[in-house]
Design a protein around this motif. Structure first.
Motif, short mmCIF file in Angstrom:
data_model
loop_
_atom_site.label_atom_id
_atom_site.label_comp_id
_atom_site.label_asym_id
_atom_site.label_seq_id
_atom_site.Cartn_x
_atom_site.Cartn_y
_atom_site.Cartn_z
N ARG A 60 0.99 -1.11 -0.09
CA ARG A 60 0.07 -0.06 0.00
C ARG A 60 0.81 1.25 -0.16
O ARG A 60 2.04 1.19 0.37
N GLU A 61 0.09 2.52 -0.34
CA GLU A 61 1.03 3.56 -0.42
C GLU A 61 1.81 3.97 0.96
O GLU A 61 2.68 4.59 1.16
N GLN A 62 0.86 3.62 1.88
CA GLN A 62 1.74 4.11 3.34
C GLN A 62 2.72 3.10 3.71
O GLN A 62 3.46 3.56 4.60
N ASP A 63 2.60 1.99 2.92
CA ASP A 63 3.88 1.02 3.44
C ASP A 63 5.19 1.53 2.54
O ASP A 63 6.34 1.09 2.91
N LEU A 64 5.25 2.42 1.66
CA LEU A 64 6.26 2.71 0.75
C LEU A 64 7.52 3.18 1.36
O LEU A 64 8.60 2.70 1.25
N PRO A 65 7.45 4.17 2.33
CA PRO A 65 8.68 4.57 3.08
C PRO A 65 9.24 3.47 3.89
O PRO A 65 10.30 3.19 3.99
N GLY A 66 8.34 2.55 4.61
CA GLY A 66 8.88 1.50 5.47
C GLY A 66 9.67 0.65 4.54
O GLY A 66 10.61 0.11 4.75
N VAL A 67 9.12 0.05 3.55
CA VAL A 67 9.76 -1.05 2.55
C VAL A 67 10.88 -0.35 1.84
O VAL A 67 11.91 -0.90 1.69
N ARG A 68 10.83 0.89 1.70
CA ARG A 68 12.23 1.64 0.82
C ARG A 68 13.35 1.48 2.02
O ARG A 68 14.43 1.04 1.74
N GLU A 69 13.06 1.79 3.41
CA GLU A 69 13.96 1.78 4.39
C GLU A 69 14.56 0.49 4.58
O GLU A 69 15.83 0.06 4.96
N ILE A 70 13.58 -0.59 4.55
CA ILE A 70 14.15 -1.91 4.77
C ILE A 70 15.00 -2.23 3.54
O ILE A 70 16.19 -2.97 3.86
N CYS A 71 14.54 -2.00 2.34
CA CYS A 71 15.72 -2.36 1.47
C CYS A 71 17.03 -1.54 1.47
O CYS A 71 17.96 -1.80 1.15
N ARG A 72 16.78 -0.17 1.97
CA ARG A 72 17.99 0.40 1.82
C ARG A 72 19.03 0.01 2.90
O ARG A 72 20.18 -0.08 2.60
N GLN A 73 18.37 -0.51 4.16
CA GLN A 73 19.21 -1.11 5.16
C GLN A 73 19.92 -2.17 4.71
O GLN A 73 21.02 -2.64 5.23
N LEU A 74 19.40 -2.90 3.71
CA LEU A 74 19.64 -4.27 3.26
C LEU A 74 20.62 -4.13 1.95
O LEU A 74 20.95 -5.00 1.35
N ASP A 75 20.94 -2.77 1.70
CA ASP A 75 21.84 -2.41 0.59
C ASP A 75 21.31 -2.88 -0.75
O ASP A 75 22.11 -2.79 -1.90
N GLY A 76 20.07 -3.25 -0.94
CA GLY A 76 19.54 -3.87 -2.07
C GLY A 76 20.20 -5.14 -2.68
O GLY A 76 20.35 -5.54 -3.71
N LEU A 77 20.65 -5.71 -1.37
CA LEU A 77 21.35 -7.20 -1.55
C LEU A 77 20.12 -8.06 -1.90
O LEU A 77 19.21 -8.22 -0.95
N PRO A 78 20.02 -9.17 -3.09
CA PRO A 78 19.04 -9.84 -2.96
C PRO A 78 18.93 -10.87 -1.91
O PRO A 78 17.78 -11.17 -1.52
N LEU A 79 20.03 -11.61 -1.60
CA LEU A 79 19.95 -12.47 -0.50
C LEU A 79 19.34 -11.82 0.81
O LEU A 79 18.63 -12.47 1.31
N ALA A 80 19.81 -10.72 1.18
CA ALA A 80 19.32 -10.08 2.41
C ALA A 80 17.90 -9.87 2.24
O ALA A 80 17.23 -9.90 3.24
N ILE A 81 17.24 -9.25 1.08
CA ILE A 81 16.17 -8.81 1.19
C ILE A 81 15.21 -10.13 1.19
O ILE A 81 14.30 -10.18 1.70
N GLU A 82 15.69 -11.37 0.61
CA GLU A 82 14.70 -12.45 0.59
C GLU A 82 14.75 -12.75 1.87
O GLU A 82 13.84 -13.15 2.41
N LEU A 83 15.90 -12.91 2.92
CA LEU A 83 15.94 -13.49 4.16
C LEU A 83 14.96 -12.24 5.08
O LEU A 83 14.27 -13.12 5.96
N ASP A 85 5.82 -13.03 7.81
CA ASP A 85 4.37 -13.40 8.47
C ASP A 85 4.74 -13.34 10.09
O ASP A 85 3.58 -13.41 10.83
N ALA A 86 5.73 -13.43 10.45
CA ALA A 86 6.22 -13.41 12.06
C ALA A 86 6.03 -11.93 12.74
O ALA A 86 5.51 -11.83 13.58
N LEU A 87 6.80 -11.20 11.75
CA LEU A 87 7.06 -9.48 12.38
C LEU A 87 5.92 -8.52 12.12
O LEU A 87 5.81 -7.45 12.53
N GLY A 88 5.57 -9.02 10.63
CA GLY A 88 4.77 -8.04 9.87
C GLY A 88 5.63 -6.86 9.41
O GLY A 88 6.69 -6.86 9.80
N LEU A 89 5.13 -5.67 8.63
CA LEU A 89 5.90 -4.98 7.93
C LEU A 89 6.51 -3.85 9.30
O LEU A 89 7.82 -3.52 9.01
N ILE A 90 5.65 -3.57 10.11
CA ILE A 90 6.15 -2.73 10.94
C ILE A 90 7.25 -3.12 11.89
O ILE A 90 8.44 -2.47 12.07
#
Length: 490
Positions: free
Chosen positions: A309-332, A338-343
């Motif tokens: 959702r649009e309200q999720d975009l800043p959070g998803v971007r920050e997760i991907c940024r913290q993980l450097d855009g590394l595919p393996l890190a993003i997958e993990l 499902d355990a933690l939720g996006l927040i």
């Protein structure tokens, strides 16, 4: 069979002396691959889809550059390159014509055969291979894979390099899949990660292929040597031997750094692109970035009904940024949705590598966690390289060689020696080089820095390095302030 209505579904398209293998994005002139840029290939595919009809410039730009603002001059440049590649206008043959004020049209007859394929192995056998099955699709690598597929048939040795977890093996496997039917004697995958040092690499490869060297000399095949890091010198010698002995053999290598042998073409696998904060306007726009796309795909596979959702975009971007855009890190990370939720995931992603420690149990051990992936690279560094990497983790962001010498040098790690080790770490993809004006700036991926910093904090050098780093920052800020005041007075 000539058809000007819809050639997009044909696996193989023929025009003049050329054969366009759509799925492989490969154009052959006879049996020789044609050198052609990725954009020119995209334009050709659009024009062939509408062969016999005029395609407007606006339509071409929209289909070839769907997420970019492009001037018409860019289109003209790539059309010209496409015409040169096809020899358009030579020997009286025309393929692409410009219709004034309208657009472009592909005017030569086009044949298609959905059942056709690349040249098959001798004696009508099915393509031979031992490629491992991929469990997930490849995300965000279409342009890179397409470029490698086009180059590999005319480049006998290609090395794919990149940081731990960036997806070198995934890219190599996808390239091999798409080229499988081009090589008459198949594509053969050999993982060198678990090879013991005392074993002969040549004997190991020949045993895996179940042939002897004399048999190999006549084979038209693709050999993939995966994970050459701890066998780099032996691998370089092996490659030179095989290329000399088997003139129709092509070799694709993966590792953290190049082999540095003759005729080697090196390709660096980049991090997945991230959206800037200023571009987080719509979900559709954010999904145009490979890092976000990969996260969403893996999250949906893990959590039924996940929707961005649009309200999720800043959070998803920050997760991907913290993980450097590394595919393996993003997958993990996405596997924890499902355990933690996006927040909860966003809150935990800054806690280091612990979150990234629960991968697929069926994956190779080094791919089951980010720490394992980095550790596999770390253990093959020299003791001195390991020491320097740990000490450099004191920098929270990028640093210059001058800063490194000032902060992390010591009696046996000073001046040119420290500089050469830093440059070696960059060649091994554990540091990223970024030229800025007249200087070169280095930085560590967040995941690598956390790994190194965890170890550094357990050492006796940690507190002293922290103090030296703080003093360096203070001197730098004071110097910048004095320079600013001097400019103001002038």
């Amino acid at each position: 069979m000539t058809n000007h209505n819809d050639t997009n579904h044909g696996r193989v398209l023929r025009f003049g002396p050329y054969t366009f293998h759509v799925r492989q994005r490969l154009v052959l002139e006879g049996e020789q691959p044609l050198r052609m840029g990725g954009r020119a290939m995209d334009i050709l595919q659009v024009l062939l889809k509408h062969a016999g009809r005029v395609v407007s410039k606006e339509q071409l730009i929209a289909q070839v550059w769907p997420t970019s603002i492009v001037e018409e001059i860019n289109l003209r440049v790539h059309i010209a390159a496409l015409r040169r590649a096809l020899g358009d206008g030579t020997k009286g043959q025309h393929y692409i014509v410009h219709v004034a004020q309208c657009g472009y049209s592909f005017v030569a007859p086009v044949e298609q055969d959905p059942n056709d394929a690349l040249p098959m192995p001798a004696a009508g056998l099915k393509p031979l291979h031992n490629l491992p099955a991929r469990l997930t699709p490849v995300s965000g690598r279409d342009a890179l894979v397409g470029s490698l597929v086009r180059q590999m048939p005319v480049c006998r040795l290609m090395t794919i390099t990149g940081a731990p977890g960036v997806g070198k093996t995934t890219v190599a496997l996808r390239v091999a899949e798409l080229l499988l039917q081009y090589f008459r004697d198949g594509a053969w995958w050999i993982d060198l990660a678990n090879l013991e040092d005392e074993k002969s690499l040549l004997d190991y490869v020949l045993h895996a292929l179940k042939i002897d060297l004399s048999t190999l000399t006549g084979r038209h095949a693709l050999l993939i040597l995966d994970n050459c890091d701890h066998q780099r010198d032996s691998c370089a010698a092996l490659v030179e031997t095989l290329l000399h002995a088997a003139p129709r053999l092509s070799i694709l290598v993966t590792g953290r750094e190049a082999l540095h042998v003759a005729h080697e073409t090196v390709h660096f696998v980049p991090l997945l692109a991230l959206p800037k904060r200023s571009t987080l306007n719509t979900v559709e726009e954010a999904l145009g970035y490979p890092a976000v796309q990969l996260f969403v795909n893996r999250a949906r596979a893990r959590q039924h009904g996940f929707s961005l959702r649009e309200q999720d975009l800043p959070g998803v971007r920050e997760i991907c940024r913290q993980l450097d855009g590394l595919p393996l890190a993003i997958e993990l990370a996405a596997a924890q949705i499902d355990a933690l939720g996006l927040i909860g995931l966003q809150a935990q992603v800054e806690n280091g590598l612990q979150l990234l420690g629960q991968g697929r149990r069926t994956a190779e051990p080094r791919h089951q966690s980010m720490a394992a992936a980095i550790d596999w690279s770390f253990q093959y560094l020299t003791e001195t390289e390991q020491r320097v990497l740990l000490r450099l983790s004191v920098f929270g962001s990028g640093f210059t060689l001058e800063a490194a010498v000032s902060v992390v040098s010591c009696a046996d790690l000073a001046g040119s020696r420290l500089t050469s080790i830093i440059e070696a770490l960059a060649r091994k993809s554990l540091l990223i080089q970024q030229p800025i004006q007249a200087k070169v700036r280095y930085w560590m991926l967040n995941t690598v820095r956390r790994y190194a910093r965890d170890q550094l904090e357990r050492s006796d050098a940690w507190l002293e390095l922290e103090r030296r780093h703080a003093r360096y920052l203070s001197r730098t800020r004071n110097a910048s302030g004095r320079a600013f005041l001097a400019q103001a007075v002038d």
